[in-house]
Motif scaffolding. Structure first.
Motif, PDB file in Angstrom:
ATOM      1  N   PHE A   1       4.378  51.828  16.699  1.00 29.65           N
ATOM      2  CA  PHE A   1       4.984  52.614  17.704  1.00 29.65           C
ATOM      3  C   PHE A   1       6.348  52.726  17.826  1.00 29.65           C
ATOM      4  O   PHE A   1       6.901  53.740  18.427  1.00 29.65           O
ATOM      5  CB  PHE A   1       4.353  51.859  19.197  1.00 29.65           C
ATOM      6  N   LYS A   2       7.042  51.705  17.358  1.00 28.77           N
ATOM      7  CA  LYS A   2       8.514  51.798  17.245  1.00 28.77           C
ATOM      8  C   LYS A   2       9.047  52.351  16.130  1.00 28.77           C
ATOM      9  O   LYS A   2      10.363  52.103  15.667  1.00 28.77           O
ATOM     10  CB  LYS A   2       9.170  50.282  17.608  1.00 28.77           C
TER      11      LYS A   2
ATOM     12  N   ARG B   1       5.770  53.317  25.515  1.00 27.23           N
ATOM     13  CA  ARG B   1       6.510  52.087  25.675  1.00 27.23           C
ATOM     14  C   ARG B   1       5.769  51.097  26.773  1.00 27.23           C
ATOM     15  O   ARG B   1       6.219  49.796  26.411  1.00 27.23           O
ATOM     16  CB  ARG B   1       7.849  52.606  26.749  1.00 27.23           C
ATOM     17  N   GLY B   2       4.895  51.509  27.571  1.00 27.10           N
ATOM     18  CA  GLY B   2       4.036  50.713  28.429  1.00 27.10           C
ATOM     19  C   GLY B   2       3.135  49.896  27.539  1.00 27.10           C
ATOM     20  O   GLY B   2       2.835  48.737  27.750  1.00 27.10           O
ATOM     21  N   TYR B   3       2.583  50.552  26.379  1.00 24.59           N
ATOM     22  CA  TYR B   3       1.617  49.886  25.443  1.00 24.59           C
ATOM     23  C   TYR B   3       2.045  48.786  24.971  1.00 24.59           C
ATOM     24  O   TYR B   3       1.514  47.486  24.898  1.00 24.59           O
ATOM     25  CB  TYR B   3       1.037  50.829  24.515  1.00 24.59           C
ATOM     26  N   ILE B   4       3.199  49.067  24.356  1.00 23.75           N
ATOM     27  CA  ILE B   4       4.359  47.797  23.801  1.00 23.75           C
ATOM     28  C   ILE B   4       4.837  46.778  24.762  1.00 23.75           C
ATOM     29  O   ILE B   4       4.461  45.660  24.766  1.00 23.75           O
ATOM     30  CB  ILE B   4       5.655  48.382  23.081  1.00 23.75           C
ATOM     31  N   TYR B   5       5.219  47.242  25.850  1.00 19.72           N
ATOM     32  CA  TYR B   5       5.761  46.194  26.969  1.00 19.72           C
ATOM     33  C   TYR B   5       5.691  46.816  28.145  1.00 19.72           C
ATOM     34  O   TYR B   5       6.231  48.161  28.463  1.00 19.72           O
ATOM     35  CB  TYR B   5       7.349  45.845  26.827  1.00 19.72           C
ATOM     36  N   PRO B   6       4.842  46.416  29.080  1.00 14.26           N
ATOM     37  CA  PRO B   6       4.196  44.650  29.079  1.00 14.26           C
ATOM     38  C   PRO B   6       2.994  44.547  28.704  1.00 14.26           C
ATOM     39  O   PRO B   6       2.469  43.385  28.477  1.00 14.26           O
ATOM     40  CB  PRO B   6       4.399  44.690  30.395  1.00 14.26           C
ATOM     41  N   VAL B   7       2.012  45.711  28.171  1.00 11.94           N
ATOM     42  CA  VAL B   7       0.797  45.387  27.837  1.00 11.94           C
ATOM     43  C   VAL B   7       0.861  44.464  26.629  1.00 11.94           C
ATOM     44  O   VAL B   7       0.003  43.394  26.922  1.00 11.94           O
ATOM     45  CB  VAL B   7      -0.091  46.775  27.673  1.00 11.94           C
ATOM     46  N   LEU B   8       1.259  44.881  25.395  1.00 12.30           N
ATOM     47  CA  LEU B   8       1.205  43.923  24.348  1.00 12.30           C
ATOM     48  C   LEU B   8       2.003  42.732  24.587  1.00 12.30           C
ATOM     49  O   LEU B   8       1.464  41.628  24.210  1.00 12.30           O
ATOM     50  CB  LEU B   8       1.418  44.686  22.953  1.00 12.30           C
ATOM     51  N   PHE B   9       3.388  43.042  24.518  1.00  9.28           N
ATOM     52  CA  PHE B   9       4.077  41.940  24.762  1.00  9.28           C
ATOM     53  C   PHE B   9       4.828  41.814  26.342  1.00  9.28           C
ATOM     54  O   PHE B   9       5.312  42.786  26.472  1.00  9.28           O
ATOM     55  CB  PHE B   9       5.229  42.078  23.834  1.00  9.28           C
TER      56      PHE B   9
END
Length: 184
Positions: free
Chosen positions: A133-134, A67-75
């Motif tokens: 990831f999703k 979850r963190g990799y997707i938001y906020p790291v990537l987006f």
């Protein structure tokens, strides 16, 4: 010149924010941004592959990291970073080339090709990572190869765009150190 300075400060600020404050919250794997930079997952001992990535994604202990990799790291942070860095490289290249009279016949847009290619490839890479990831895109050998290819393209275009800025900067530096002599 003011735009270049603002973009440099923004790029540096986003880099430090990601590295020091955001990614460490989600563990070593995310802190290393393994999928975008490495050929392995730091928490595993095997080479990064569709199988090892699938295993990492299936491990419930990694739910927070995913979850963190997707938001906020990537987006949104990496998106802001790729825009800041890409624009910085484009504006810097154009400004440096503009200071070189012998390049006056080269179309202005040519200095934007590499920075734009970097921004596009990084954006597509981030989108594919998030989709995998999703579970919007199945993690297969083909989707993993696509992701690996996008990462390679991103790294080569950003390296080339940086090299372009360094080369144009070096040419400007040489002209400052060794100005053209005036004809008699």
């Amino acid at each position: 010149m003011q735009t270049i300075i603002i973009l440099f400060v923004l790029t540096l600020g986003l880099t430090l924010t990601l590295k020091l404050f955001v990614t460490p919250k989600y563990g070593t794997d995310v802190a290393n941004r393994f999928l975008e930079r490495l050929k392995y997952i730091p928490s595993q001992t095997e080479v990064l592959s569709a199988i090892t990535l699938r295993r990492w994604l299936a491990d419930k202990a990694n739910d927070s990291a995913i979850r963190g990799y997707i938001y906020p790291v990537l987006f949104p942070i990496d998106i802001l970073f790729l825009l800041a860095l890409g624009l910085l490289l484009g504006f810097a290249s154009a400004a440096l080339a503009g200071g070189l009279g012998f390049l006056s016949n080269v179309p202005h847009w040519i200095w934007w090709v590499l920075p734009a290619a970097y921004m596009a490839s990084d954006l597509v890479e981030d989108t594919i990572i998030a989709a995998i990831f999703k579970s919007r895109i199945a993690l297969t050998e083909n989707s993993f190869r696509l992701l690996s290819a996008l990462t390679a393209i991103k790294l080569s275009t950003v390296t080339s765009a940086i090299a372009q800025v360094v080369f144009l900067g070096a040419l400007n530096g040489l002209l400052i150190l060794f100005p053209a002599s005036k004809p008699f």
